[in-house]
Motif scaffolding. Structure first.
Motif, PDB file in Angstrom:
ATOM      1  N   THR A 262       8.571  13.437   8.561  1.00 53.87           N
ATOM      2  CA  THR A 262       9.334  13.928   7.406  1.00 53.87           C
ATOM      3  C   THR A 262       9.829  12.758   6.561  1.00 53.87           C
ATOM      4  OG1 THR A 262       9.991  15.897   8.603  1.00 53.87           O
ATOM      5  CG2 THR A 262      11.340  15.304   6.709  1.00 53.87           C
ATOM      6  N   ILE A 263      10.276  11.703   7.216  1.00 57.77           N
ATOM      7  CA  ILE A 263      10.722  10.520   6.467  1.00 57.77           C
ATOM      8  C   ILE A 263       9.560   9.969   5.645  1.00 57.77           C
ATOM      9  CG2 ILE A 263      11.560   8.137   6.663  1.00 57.77           C
ATOM     10  CD1 ILE A 263      13.027   9.056   9.252  1.00 57.77           C
ATOM     11  N   ARG A 264       8.401   9.857   6.264  1.00 57.73           N
ATOM     12  CA  ARG A 264       7.223   9.348   5.540  1.00 57.73           C
ATOM     13  C   ARG A 264       6.879  10.235   4.352  1.00 57.73           C
ATOM     14  NH1 ARG A 264       4.555   5.321   7.801  1.00 57.73           N
ATOM     15  NH2 ARG A 264       4.866   4.887   9.994  1.00 57.73           N
ATOM     16  N   GLU A 265       6.929  11.534   4.606  1.00 55.95           N
ATOM     17  CA  GLU A 265       6.575  12.474   3.538  1.00 55.95           C
ATOM     18  C   GLU A 265       7.559  12.357   2.375  1.00 55.95           C
ATOM     19  OE1 GLU A 265       5.943  17.270   3.280  1.00 55.95           O
ATOM     20  OE2 GLU A 265       5.935  16.313   5.248  1.00 55.95           O
ATOM     21  N   TYR A 266       8.855  12.257   2.711  1.00 56.26           N
ATOM     22  CA  TYR A 266       9.882  12.216   1.668  1.00 56.26           C
ATOM     23  C   TYR A 266       9.788  10.931   0.841  1.00 56.26           C
ATOM     24  CZ  TYR A 266      14.098  14.197  -0.339  1.00 56.26           C
ATOM     25  OH  TYR A 266      14.990  14.802  -1.190  1.00 56.26           O
ATOM     26  N   LEU A 267       9.404   9.851   1.510  1.00 57.54           N
ATOM     27  CA  LEU A 267       9.324   8.566   0.811  1.00 57.54           C
ATOM     28  C   LEU A 267       7.947   8.309   0.226  1.00 57.54           C
ATOM     29  CD1 LEU A 267      11.326   6.259   3.273  1.00 57.54           C
ATOM     30  CD2 LEU A 267      12.134   7.258   1.140  1.00 57.54           C
ATOM     31  N   ALA A 268       7.054   9.311   0.304  1.00 58.67           N
ATOM     32  CA  ALA A 268       5.665   9.092  -0.122  1.00 58.67           C
ATOM     33  C   ALA A 268       5.561   8.768  -1.608  1.00 58.67           C
ATOM     34  CB  ALA A 268       4.817  10.318   0.214  1.00 58.67           C
ATOM     35  N   GLY A 269       6.539   9.170  -2.383  1.00 62.66           N
ATOM     36  CA  GLY A 269       6.499   8.887  -3.809  1.00 62.66           C
ATOM     37  C   GLY A 269       7.101   7.548  -4.171  1.00 62.66           C
ATOM     38  N   ASN A 270       7.476   6.766  -3.172  1.00 69.47           N
ATOM     39  CA  ASN A 270       8.057   5.440  -3.431  1.00 69.47           C
ATOM     40  C   ASN A 270       7.103   4.395  -2.841  1.00 69.47           C
ATOM     41  OD1 ASN A 270      10.414   7.435  -3.378  1.00 69.47           O
ATOM     42  ND2 ASN A 270      11.373   5.607  -4.218  1.00 69.47           N
ATOM     43  N   TYR A 271       6.492   3.641  -3.708  1.00 67.01           N
ATOM     44  CA  TYR A 271       5.493   2.673  -3.262  1.00 67.01           C
ATOM     45  C   TYR A 271       6.143   1.348  -2.864  1.00 67.01           C
ATOM     46  CZ  TYR A 271       1.725   5.567  -5.196  1.00 67.01           C
ATOM     47  OH  TYR A 271       0.857   6.578  -5.474  1.00 67.01           O
ATOM     48  N   CYS A 272       5.652   0.785  -1.784  1.00 62.01           N
ATOM     49  CA  CYS A 272       6.073  -0.553  -1.375  1.00 62.01           C
ATOM     50  C   CYS A 272       4.823  -1.398  -1.184  1.00 62.01           C
ATOM     51  CB  CYS A 272       6.856  -0.500  -0.064  1.00 62.01           C
ATOM     52  SG  CYS A 272       7.359  -2.141   0.508  1.00 62.01           S
ATOM     53  N   ARG A 273       4.821  -2.551  -1.814  1.00 60.18           N
ATOM     54  CA  ARG A 273       3.646  -3.412  -1.731  1.00 60.18           C
ATOM     55  C   ARG A 273       3.776  -4.449  -0.621  1.00 60.18           C
ATOM     56  NH1 ARG A 273       5.109  -1.813  -6.387  1.00 60.18           N
ATOM     57  NH2 ARG A 273       3.693  -1.121  -8.015  1.00 60.18           N
ATOM     58  N   CYS A 274       4.931  -4.475   0.045  1.00 64.14           N
ATOM     59  CA  CYS A 274       5.179  -5.584   0.975  1.00 64.14           C
ATOM     60  C   CYS A 274       5.247  -5.188   2.446  1.00 64.14           C
ATOM     61  CB  CYS A 274       6.510  -6.262   0.644  1.00 64.14           C
ATOM     62  SG  CYS A 274       6.682  -6.840  -1.032  1.00 64.14           S
TER      63      CYS A 274
END
Ligand code: FES
Ligand code: FES
Length: 158
Positions: A126-138
């Motif tokens: 669920t955490i992954r799904e919720y944060l799926a719209g926030n990209y991190c390049r690092c």
């Protein structure tokens, strides 16, 4: 097109400004108010770097016009940092190496805070799904999920 007068509350302070109708909320926050914690990445609603709270809900600052916020309450990463509302999340991100360059971090923190407000102990999926719209390049995301999960567990214990 001529400027429009707007009044809103930003991080608890009344703001009255004149803005061009085309000005996005994130540009207004960064360039007019000097609140540069919200970042500009894609400008297409994809990366989540511009995330802010509008009347308590996370929105894309690049897809929201400043004039749409007339009469609204806006909170940025500066506001929730100063109030201490997310100090545990900030500490967990630091401790778990969940930030490197920090470009995505304000959006990640605000989105994680919203998730935890609605779903006290979310699963890792669920955490992954919720944060799926926030990209991190690092970071590869693993550490971010670790940090959010640890705060969820700590808050649940009180
Ligand atoms: S800058 Fe708004 S979502 Fe990327
Ligand atoms: S820490 Fe660099 S983009 Fe996420």
């Amino acid at each position: 097109m001529s400027a429009v007068d707007i009044q809103l509350t930003v991080n608890g302070e009344a703001v009255a400004e004149s803005v061009e109708p085309r000005t996005t909320l994130v540009d207004f926050l960064r360039e007019t108010l000097g609140l540069t914690g919200s970042h500009v990445g894609c400008e297409h609603g994809v990366c989540g770097a511009c995330t802010v709270l509008l009347d308590g809900t996370v929105v894309r600052g690049c897809l929201t016009l400043a004039i749409q916020c007339d009469g609204a309450q806006v909170e940025t990463i500066e506001g929730v940092s100063d109030s201490g509302a997310i100090s545990d999340l900030q500490e967990a991100f630091r401790r778990r190496n969940a930030l490197q360059c920090g470009f995505c971090t304000p959006g990640m923190l605000l989105t994680a805070q919203e998730l935890l407000a609605h779903n006290g102990t979310p699963s890792r999926d669920t955490i992954r799904e919720y944060l799926a719209g926030n990209y991190c390049r690092c970071t590869g995301y693993q550490a971010i999920v670790d940090a959010v999960e640890s705060v969820a567990q700590a808050r649940a214990k009180g």
